[in-house]
Design an enzyme around this catalytic site. Structure first.
Site, PDB file in Angstrom:
ATOM      1  N   GLU A  58      -6.229  27.386 -11.347  1.00 40.46           N
ATOM      2  CA  GLU A  58      -5.536  28.745 -10.739  1.00 40.46           C
ATOM      3  C   GLU A  58      -6.421  29.442  -9.867  1.00 40.46           C
ATOM      4  OE1 GLU A  58      -4.450  30.988 -13.992  1.00 40.46           O
ATOM      5  OE2 GLU A  58      -2.873  29.564 -14.746  1.00 40.46           O
ATOM      6  N   ARG A 244       6.266  14.606  -3.793  1.00 41.71           N
ATOM      7  CA  ARG A 244       7.529  15.721  -3.975  1.00 41.71           C
ATOM      8  C   ARG A 244       6.604  16.822  -4.225  1.00 41.71           C
ATOM      9  NH1 ARG A 244      12.433  15.494  -5.188  1.00 41.71           N
ATOM     10  NH2 ARG A 244      12.317  13.416  -4.555  1.00 41.71           N
TER      11      ARG A 244
END
Ligand code: DSN
Length: 429
Positions: A58, A244
């Site tokens: 993160e 993707r």
């Protein structure tokens, strides 16, 4: 049954190995004509399945909320550097999990809730995140929608092109804070310059959603919106042929806001394995061979459209200038819906998707249209000659749809054609 070479490590899970093998068979023995799909390279797939899947990261390079990210930082920086170089952009964010996330993050970064956005309506070719009532975007922001010009039977002026008078009139009337250019079911080239002019006239920001054509832009077959737009969003898995996912390019002045909107605004931990795979695909897209590929996608779509028109399908907007062909099925057969065509073609080994066409009288679940694209089978090596054959196969299956033997015969011909065009054989190690 032959299995995918990428499944070699999944040895003790018979159920999953079987399913992956079946999907490998499906992808390599049937025709993949969904305009938003492609065959990613083995290198892209290897990076997607790499050790990076195990890392929480993160934050952004140099500013993470977890330890152990020295190498991950370099991976993400590599992806960002390659992407800004590919499109000539100031700033890149490679963390969006999808194109939808990327679009919502831009709205969140640049607008207040309730602000007005001018974008293309879904049934005219726009995307769900361009303010469809079914999307949360329409609840958080006030959308005004533009469309295409009316259909015209004059081949010199077929209509169903973006109606720039409509865009300008709506912009002057509603004074949007953001104008969105870009589409998901629109076969014509989208010129960013007139959008910029209109945005400047009304003091709006401009976002170009290049999800479908990012690969054509990278390969030089379509105009680059980066010099015109404040922000450019796209998916990495369509014509760009990566994993993707999504990405955002922004002018330097919006970089910080965009980054904060993606994380922590929209998402938690980034998929660094996917980001590594994006880096692989950005490198591949910078190679001279990718420009040849992009040109071939467009040439194939043109040949495909011509052959389909010869079989009596009406081409929405009169033809194609990108990787897709949008068909109005009603001239071919008034009874044939998009849903039925998709199902018949699935049985014939031809994978497509039903699609609404401008002012479609049928619902989005049934539709009068069918969307086909050339990016995937061009990767597999097909050229104009094969796409002409594919048009013949489609017409044969749809005309003979009441007779299962005809559909089965087409399926056998499709398998024979696909046997000569293995998508993965084209990638050189
Ligand atoms: N709209 C989808 C497509 O073009 O297939 C992607 O979001």
């Amino acid at each position: 049954m032959e299995s995918s070479p990428f499944d070699a490590w999944i040895t003790n899970d018979d159920e999953l190995v079987s399913l992956l093998g079946q999907e490998w068979q499906r992808q390599t023995s049937t025709l993949q004509l969904i305009a938003s799909e492609n065959f990613a390279s083995p290198a892209v797939m290897a990076a997607t399945g790499s050790v990076l899947t195990n890392k929480y990261a993160e934050g952004y390079p140099g500013r993470r909320y977890y330890g152990g990210n020295q190498i991950v930082d370099e991976v993400e920086d590599l992806a960002r550097r390659r992407l800004t170089a590919l499109f000539g952009a100031d700033h890149a964010n490679v963390q969006p999990h999808s194109g939808a996330n990327a679009n919502v993050a831009v709205y969140q970064a640049l607008l207040e809730t309730g602000d007005t956005i001018l974008a293309m309506r879904l049934d005219q070719g726009g995307h769900l995140t361009h303010g469809s009532p079914a999307s949360m975007t329409s609840k958080a922001w006030h959308f005004v929608s533009y469309g295409v010009t009316p259909r015209n039977d004059d081949p010199e002026n077929p209509g169903e092109h973006i109606d720039f008078d409509n865009v300008r009139d709506l912009a002057l009337e509603h004074r949007p804070k953001l104008i969105v250019a870009g589409a998901t079911a629109y076969a014509r080239r989208i010129d960013p310059a007139p959008f910029r002019e209109i945005a400047d006239e009304v003091g709006a920001l401009l976002m170009f959603d290049s999800a479908h054509v990012a690969g054509l832009i990278a390969g030089g077959a379509h105009p680059n919106p980066v010099p015109y737009a404040d922000v450019v969003t796209f998916t990495t898995h369509k014509t760009l042929r990566g994993p993707r996912g999504g990405a955002i390019l922004a002018r330097a002045e919006y970089a910080k806001k965009i980054d904060s909107a993606v994380f922590p605004g929209q998402q938690g931990g980034p998929l660094e394995n996917t980001i590594a795979a994006k880096a692989v695909s950005f490198r591949e897209a910078a190679l001279p061979s990718f420009s040849t590929y992009a040109e071939q996608i467009v040439a194939n779509a043109r040949a495909f459209a011509t052959a389909l028109a010869d079989h009596g399908f009406r081409l929405v907007s009169g033809g194609t200038e990108n990787h897709m062909v949008l068909l109005d099925l009603r001239d071919f057969d008034a009874e044939l819906t998009g849903k039925e065509a998709q199902e018949v073609l699935d049985r014939a080994g031809i994978t497509t998707n039903r699609n609404t066409i401008p002012d479609d009288p049928r619902s989005p679940f049934i539709t009068s249209g069918l969307r086909v694209g050339t990016a995937a089978q061009t990767t597999a090596g097909m050229r104009e000659r094969e796409f002409t054959q594919v048009a013949d196969l489609m017409a044969r299956a749809l005309r003979g749809r009441a007779d299962e033997a005809t559909v089965s015969a087409v399926r056998a011909d499709v398998a024979e054609l696909c046997a000569s065009f293995n998508p993965y054989a084209t990638f050189v190690r």
